[in-house]
Design a protein around this motif. Structure first.
Motif, PDB file in Angstrom:
ATOM      1  N   UNK A   3      20.418  50.757  45.433  1.00  0.00           N
ATOM      2  CA  UNK A   3      21.724  50.531  46.060  1.00  0.00           C
ATOM      3  C   UNK A   3      21.774  49.141  46.679  1.00  0.00           C
ATOM      4  N   UNK A   4      22.945  48.559  46.643  1.00  0.00           N
ATOM      5  CA  UNK A   4      23.116  47.246  47.260  1.00  0.00           C
ATOM      6  C   UNK A   4      22.562  46.107  46.428  1.00  0.00           C
ATOM      7  N   UNK A   5      22.197  46.392  45.185  1.00  0.00           N
ATOM      8  CA  UNK A   5      21.598  45.341  44.365  1.00  0.00           C
ATOM      9  C   UNK A   5      22.589  44.784  43.340  1.00  0.00           C
ATOM     10  N   UNK A   6      23.889  45.008  43.592  1.00  0.00           N
ATOM     11  CA  UNK A   6      24.894  44.492  42.658  1.00  0.00           C
ATOM     12  C   UNK A   6      24.842  42.979  42.640  1.00  0.00           C
ATOM     13  N   UNK A   7      24.564  42.444  41.474  1.00  0.00           N
ATOM     14  CA  UNK A   7      24.546  40.999  41.310  1.00  0.00           C
ATOM     15  C   UNK A   7      25.299  40.657  40.044  1.00  0.00           C
ATOM     16  N   UNK A   8      25.996  39.542  40.083  1.00  0.00           N
ATOM     17  CA  UNK A   8      26.726  39.114  38.911  1.00  0.00           C
ATOM     18  C   UNK A   8      25.759  38.655  37.836  1.00  0.00           C
ATOM     19  N   UNK A   9      26.022  39.062  36.624  1.00  0.00           N
ATOM     20  CA  UNK A   9      25.196  38.629  35.500  1.00  0.00           C
ATOM     21  C   UNK A   9      25.444  37.146  35.234  1.00  0.00           C
ATOM     22  N   UNK A  10      26.698  36.738  35.366  1.00  0.00           N
ATOM     23  CA  UNK A  10      27.076  35.339  35.200  1.00  0.00           C
ATOM     24  C   UNK A  10      27.497  34.840  36.573  1.00  0.00           C
ATOM     25  N   UNK A  12      28.542  32.131  37.705  1.00  0.00           N
ATOM     26  CA  UNK A  12      29.744  31.309  37.774  1.00  0.00           C
ATOM     27  C   UNK A  12      31.007  32.175  37.832  1.00  0.00           C
ATOM     28  N   UNK A  13      30.894  33.445  37.569  1.00  0.00           N
ATOM     29  CA  UNK A  13      32.051  34.333  37.579  1.00  0.00           C
ATOM     30  C   UNK A  13      32.521  34.646  38.988  1.00  0.00           C
ATOM     31  N   UNK A  14      31.699  34.412  39.988  1.00  0.00           N
ATOM     32  CA  UNK A  14      32.052  34.757  41.371  1.00  0.00           C
ATOM     33  C   UNK A  14      33.365  34.103  41.791  1.00  0.00           C
ATOM     34  N   UNK A  15      33.524  32.821  41.532  1.00  0.00           N
ATOM     35  CA  UNK A  15      34.741  32.114  41.932  1.00  0.00           C
ATOM     36  C   UNK A  15      35.955  32.680  41.201  1.00  0.00           C
ATOM     37  N   UNK A  16      35.800  32.989  39.919  1.00  0.00           N
ATOM     38  CA  UNK A  16      36.912  33.544  39.145  1.00  0.00           C
ATOM     39  C   UNK A  16      37.306  34.921  39.680  1.00  0.00           C
ATOM     40  N   UNK A  17      36.327  35.734  40.046  1.00  0.00           N
ATOM     41  CA  UNK A  17      36.616  37.054  40.595  1.00  0.00           C
ATOM     42  C   UNK A  17      37.286  36.956  41.964  1.00  0.00           C
ATOM     43  N   UNK A  18      36.857  36.020  42.774  1.00  0.00           N
ATOM     44  CA  UNK A  18      37.499  35.793  44.073  1.00  0.00           C
ATOM     45  C   UNK A  18      38.953  35.372  43.880  1.00  0.00           C
ATOM     46  N   UNK A  19      39.189  34.462  42.940  1.00  0.00           N
ATOM     47  CA  UNK A  19      40.546  34.010  42.654  1.00  0.00           C
ATOM     48  C   UNK A  19      41.398  35.184  42.171  1.00  0.00           C
ATOM     49  N   UNK A  20      40.826  36.018  41.306  1.00  0.00           N
ATOM     50  CA  UNK A  20      41.552  37.173  40.803  1.00  0.00           C
ATOM     51  C   UNK A  20      41.911  38.119  41.939  1.00  0.00           C
ATOM     52  N   UNK A  21      41.005  38.290  42.893  1.00  0.00           N
ATOM     53  CA  UNK A  21      41.261  39.163  44.037  1.00  0.00           C
ATOM     54  C   UNK A  21      42.484  38.682  44.813  1.00  0.00           C
ATOM     55  N   UNK A  22      42.574  37.378  45.054  1.00  0.00           N
ATOM     56  CA  UNK A  22      43.706  36.836  45.792  1.00  0.00           C
ATOM     57  C   UNK A  22      44.995  36.943  44.990  1.00  0.00           C
ATOM     58  N   UNK A  23      44.929  36.706  43.678  1.00  0.00           N
ATOM     59  CA  UNK A  23      46.110  36.828  42.823  1.00  0.00           C
ATOM     60  C   UNK A  23      46.622  38.265  42.807  1.00  0.00           C
TER      61      UNK A  23
END
Length: 68
Positions: A3-10, A12-23
């Motif tokens: 548990x708690x070990x969720x890590x992005x495979x890519x 560089x996707x973190x910024x895109x996911x953050x942007x998607x969250x705000x959109x």
């Protein structure tokens, strides 16, 4: 996986996911806190954002798999 070990495979996707969250929040009319602390957000609002992001990511994946 622990548990708690969720890590992005890519990473560089973190910024895109953050942007998607705000959109998505903006599309749903949900105001996200500017300070980044989500502790005062309702479970319903956060669930709506998460569900919509999931649907959008699935749609993107389906389009890529179908060659569009």
């Amino acid at each position: 996986m622990a548990r708690g070990s969720n890590q992005l495979v890519v990473s560089q996707a973190r910024a895109a996911l953050e942007q998607m969250k705000f959109e998505v929040a903006q599309e749903l009319g949900i105001q996200l806190p500017q300070d980044g602390y989500y502790g005062h957000m309702t479970t319903r609002d956060m669930g709506s954002i998460g569900g919509y992001i999931t649907r959008r990511l699935i749609q993107i994946a389906e389009q890529q798999l179908s060659g569009r």
